[in-house]
Scaffold this active site. Structure first.
Site, PDB file in Angstrom:
ATOM      1  N   SER A  70      -9.753   4.338  -1.968  1.00 22.91           N
ATOM      2  CA  SER A  70      -9.491   5.557  -1.193  1.00 22.91           C
ATOM      3  C   SER A  70     -10.820   6.050  -0.629  1.00 22.91           C
ATOM      4  O   SER A  70     -11.885   5.661  -1.133  1.00 22.91           O
ATOM      5  CB  SER A  70      -8.928   6.649  -2.120  1.00 22.91           C
TER       6      SER A  70
ATOM      7  N   ARG B 214       8.387   1.710 -10.902  1.00 19.23           N
ATOM      8  CA  ARG B 214       9.226   2.251 -11.980  1.00 19.23           C
ATOM      9  C   ARG B 214      10.646   2.511 -11.506  1.00 19.23           C
ATOM     10  O   ARG B 214      11.578   2.491 -12.279  1.00 19.23           O
ATOM     11  CB  ARG B 214       8.628   3.572 -12.492  1.00 19.23           C
TER      12      ARG B 214
ATOM     13  N   ASN C 141      -2.059  -1.693  -6.028  1.00 24.05           N
ATOM     14  CA  ASN C 141      -1.821  -0.543  -5.149  1.00 24.05           C
ATOM     15  C   ASN C 141      -1.260   0.673  -5.886  1.00 24.05           C
ATOM     16  O   ASN C 141      -1.491   1.812  -5.471  1.00 24.05           O
ATOM     17  CB  ASN C 141      -0.850  -0.990  -4.039  1.00 24.05           C
TER      18      ASN C 141
ATOM     19  N   TYR D 171      -9.313  12.673  -9.664  1.00 22.41           N
ATOM     20  CA  TYR D 171      -8.784  11.645  -8.750  1.00 22.41           C
ATOM     21  C   TYR D 171      -9.964  10.865  -8.149  1.00 22.41           C
ATOM     22  O   TYR D 171      -9.936   9.623  -8.109  1.00 22.41           O
ATOM     23  CB  TYR D 171      -7.927  12.278  -7.648  1.00 22.41           C
TER      24      TYR D 171
ATOM     25  N   VAL E  25      -2.990   8.945   4.585  1.00 20.75           N
ATOM     26  CA  VAL E  25      -1.826   8.137   4.956  1.00 20.75           C
ATOM     27  C   VAL E  25      -0.583   8.962   4.615  1.00 20.75           C
ATOM     28  O   VAL E  25      -0.452   9.457   3.483  1.00 20.75           O
ATOM     29  CB  VAL E  25      -1.769   6.807   4.157  1.00 20.75           C
TER      30      VAL E  25
HETATM   31  P1  NDP Z   1       3.203   6.729  -2.761  1.00 16.66           P
HETATM   32  O1  NDP Z   1       3.338   7.887  -3.654  1.00 16.66           O
HETATM   33  O2  NDP Z   1       4.064   6.651  -1.551  1.00 16.66           O
HETATM   34  O3  NDP Z   1       3.359   5.362  -3.594  1.00 16.66           O
HETATM   35  C1  NDP Z   1       2.822   5.220  -4.878  1.00 16.66           C
HETATM   36  C2  NDP Z   1       3.404   3.965  -5.497  1.00 16.66           C
HETATM   37  O4  NDP Z   1       2.800   3.778  -6.800  1.00 16.66           O
HETATM   38  C3  NDP Z   1       4.901   4.057  -5.711  1.00 16.66           C
HETATM   39  O5  NDP Z   1       5.498   2.832  -5.360  1.00 16.66           O
HETATM   40  C4  NDP Z   1       5.049   4.315  -7.198  1.00 16.66           C
HETATM   41  O6  NDP Z   1       6.233   3.698  -7.672  1.00 16.66           O
HETATM   42  C5  NDP Z   1       3.815   3.577  -7.751  1.00 16.66           C
HETATM   43  N1  NDP Z   1       3.413   4.139  -9.037  1.00 16.66           N
HETATM   44  C6  NDP Z   1       2.925   5.377  -9.279  1.00 16.66           C
HETATM   45  N2  NDP Z   1       2.729   5.568 -10.585  1.00 16.66           N
HETATM   46  C7  NDP Z   1       3.118   4.411 -11.208  1.00 16.66           C
HETATM   47  C8  NDP Z   1       3.180   4.006 -12.553  1.00 16.66           C
HETATM   48  N3  NDP Z   1       2.818   4.813 -13.570  1.00 16.66           N
HETATM   49  N4  NDP Z   1       3.626   2.753 -12.830  1.00 16.66           N
HETATM   50  C9  NDP Z   1       4.027   1.931 -11.832  1.00 16.66           C
HETATM   51  N5  NDP Z   1       3.987   2.262 -10.532  1.00 16.66           N
HETATM   52  C10 NDP Z   1       3.549   3.493 -10.219  1.00 16.66           C
HETATM   53  O7  NDP Z   1       1.658   6.696  -2.313  1.00 16.66           O
HETATM   54  P2  NDP Z   1       0.797   5.705  -1.388  1.00 16.66           P
HETATM   55  O8  NDP Z   1       1.589   4.575  -0.903  1.00 16.66           O
HETATM   56  O9  NDP Z   1       0.097   6.546  -0.419  1.00 16.66           O
HETATM   57  O10 NDP Z   1      -0.266   5.225  -2.484  1.00 16.66           O
HETATM   58  C11 NDP Z   1      -0.567   3.867  -2.751  1.00 16.66           C
HETATM   59  C12 NDP Z   1      -2.024   3.754  -3.137  1.00 16.66           C
HETATM   60  O11 NDP Z   1      -2.837   4.156  -2.043  1.00 16.66           O
HETATM   61  C13 NDP Z   1      -2.443   4.618  -4.317  1.00 16.66           C
HETATM   62  O12 NDP Z   1      -3.319   3.878  -5.142  1.00 16.66           O
HETATM   63  C14 NDP Z   1      -3.162   5.777  -3.662  1.00 16.66           C
HETATM   64  O13 NDP Z   1      -4.102   6.358  -4.526  1.00 16.66           O
HETATM   65  C15 NDP Z   1      -3.811   5.079  -2.497  1.00 16.66           C
HETATM   66  N6  NDP Z   1      -4.218   5.936  -1.403  1.00 16.66           N
HETATM   67  C16 NDP Z   1      -3.297   6.706  -0.737  1.00 16.66           C
HETATM   68  C17 NDP Z   1      -3.725   7.517   0.320  1.00 16.66           C
HETATM   69  C18 NDP Z   1      -2.820   8.444   1.048  1.00 16.66           C
HETATM   70  O14 NDP Z   1      -3.309   9.339   1.775  1.00 16.66           O
HETATM   71  N7  NDP Z   1      -1.513   8.287   0.970  1.00 16.66           N
HETATM   72  C19 NDP Z   1      -5.131   7.509   0.767  1.00 16.66           C
HETATM   73  C20 NDP Z   1      -5.981   6.664  -0.028  1.00 16.66           C
HETATM   74  C21 NDP Z   1      -5.539   5.903  -1.039  1.00 16.66           C
HETATM   75  P3  NDP Z   1       7.236   4.303  -8.757  1.00 16.66           P
HETATM   76  O15 NDP Z   1       7.207   5.789  -8.628  1.00 16.66           O
HETATM   77  O16 NDP Z   1       8.557   3.686  -8.408  1.00 16.66           O
HETATM   78  O17 NDP Z   1       6.716   3.791 -10.048  1.00 16.66           O
HETATM   79  C1  8X3 Z   2      -6.001   9.790  -0.827  1.00 15.28           C
HETATM   80  C2  8X3 Z   2      -6.856  10.417   0.212  1.00 15.28           C
HETATM   81  O1  8X3 Z   2      -8.454  12.323   0.724  1.00 15.28           O
HETATM   82  O2  8X3 Z   2      -6.457  12.870  -0.532  1.00 15.28           O
HETATM   83  O3  8X3 Z   2      -6.717   8.963  -1.667  1.00 15.28           O
HETATM   84  O4  8X3 Z   2      -8.266  11.690  -1.562  1.00 15.28           O
HETATM   85  S1  8X3 Z   2      -7.541  11.895  -0.326  1.00 15.28           S
END
Ligand code: NDP
Ligand code: 8X3
Length: 250
Positions: free
Chosen positions: A138, A34, A85, A151, A184
């Site tokens: 996740s 976004r 993602n 979640y 992460v």
């Molecule tokens: P970030 O918050 O760093 O990145 C999230 C990304 O998703 C951003 O690029 C954001 O872009 C995009 N996003 C969020 N909402 C929307 C939307 N409504 N439309 C379009 N794009 C969207 O988090 P992570 O990189 O950590 O997360 C990436 C994935 O990994 C997620 O699915 C998360 O659930 C999963 N995950 C993360 C973990 C962690 O500990 N970090 C662990 C396990 C899974 P923008 O805001 O520009 O739209």
């Molecule tokens: C992100 C990891 O443990 O916060 O999906 O659910 S946790």
């Protein structure tokens, strides 16, 4: 000919690190998110390494998803790799105290958004009898933890959809994989705790959390196996993390 990858959530964290690694490996990129200014900055940086185009849309908005994807220029319209993602946790509250707007956001983005994007891209893959879908789940797709309720439900849905896609797309020679990260260090906790960066930081202190680049590395490994090899499901955690809630902090 080089591969073309479509990455949702490319403006931050795992998606951005994946875009950077793919660019270094000469994979052509369609970057989505976004935040337009971040998309433009990433495009200008990675264009030095590979062909890059960007699409700005909210995965929650069904019309915008289809409109954006159908607007792709011809040279980017054959997508080899879809990285589903985009997603976040919104809040960390008990089921009795949870905010319904947070619930809507998680179901609409993590589940319905992933479905809309997939629905817009899969038909060209089935037509070509080829493609690769990587769904980012996740540990919350495999476990349920205190206050994680919606979640966890959204990520359990991603796990189910990952299996469903693999079954339904089997006859089209399409590979489908899920990668399930533990903690992460990205903007994830800033979003979960609504900008409370101090609280967010505590999620990653006292141990070595995964970095976005660690998951990008795994994604790149998964998508570069020979075509007859499909890594179906991977859980990747920091060494200090034994389950969603057991983390060896010093
Ligand atoms: P970030 O918050 O760093 O990145 C999230 C990304 O998703 C951003 O690029 C954001 O872009 C995009 N996003 C969020 N909402 C929307 C939307 N409504 N439309 C379009 N794009 C969207 O988090 P992570 O990189 O950590 O997360 C990436 C994935 O990994 C997620 O699915 C998360 O659930 C999963 N995950 C993360 C973990 C962690 O500990 N970090 C662990 C396990 C899974 P923008 O805001 O520009 O739209
Ligand atoms: C992100 C990891 O443990 O916060 O999906 O659910 S946790």
């Amino acid at each position: 000919m080089s591969l073309t990858a479509f990455i949702t959530g490319a403006t931050s964290g795992i998606g951005k690190a994946t875009a950077e690694l793919f660019a270094k490996n000469n994979i052509r990129l369609i970057l989505c998110g976004r935040r337009k200014e971040r998309l433009e900055a990433l495009q200008s940086e990675l264009s030095k390494l590979t062909d890059v185009t960007t699409l700005q849309f909210d995965v929650k908005n069904r019309k915008d998803v289809f409109k954006a994807i159908s607007s792709l220029p011809r040279e980017f319209s054959d997508i080899d790799i879809l990285i589903n993602n985009a997603g976040n946790a919104h809040g960390l509250s008990s089921i009795q105290e949870g905010d319904i707007d947070d619930w809507d956001a998680m179901i609409d983005i993590n589940v319905k958004g992933l479905l809309y994007v997939s629905k817009a891209i899969i038909p060209k893959m089935t037509e070509r009898n080829s493609g690769f879908i990587v769904n980012i789940g996740s540990v919350a797709a495999k476990e349920v933890y205190l206050n994680g309720n919606v979640y966890c439900a959204s990520k359990h849905a991603v796990d189910a959809l990952n299996k469903a896609m693999r079954i339904d797309l089997n006859k089209y020679n399409i590979r489908v994989s899920a990668i399930h990260p533990g903690a992460v260090e990205t903007e994830f906790s800033d979003v979960r705790f609504k900008g409370d960066t101090e609280k967010a930081k505590t999620m990653y202190t006292g141990y070595k959390a995964l970095q976005a680049e660690d998951i990008a590395d795994v994604i790149h490994f998964v998508v570069t196996r020979p075509y007859h090899v499909n890594i179906e499901d991977l859980i990747v955690c920091p060494t200090a993390q034994a389950s969603a809630t057991i983390v060896n902090k010093n």
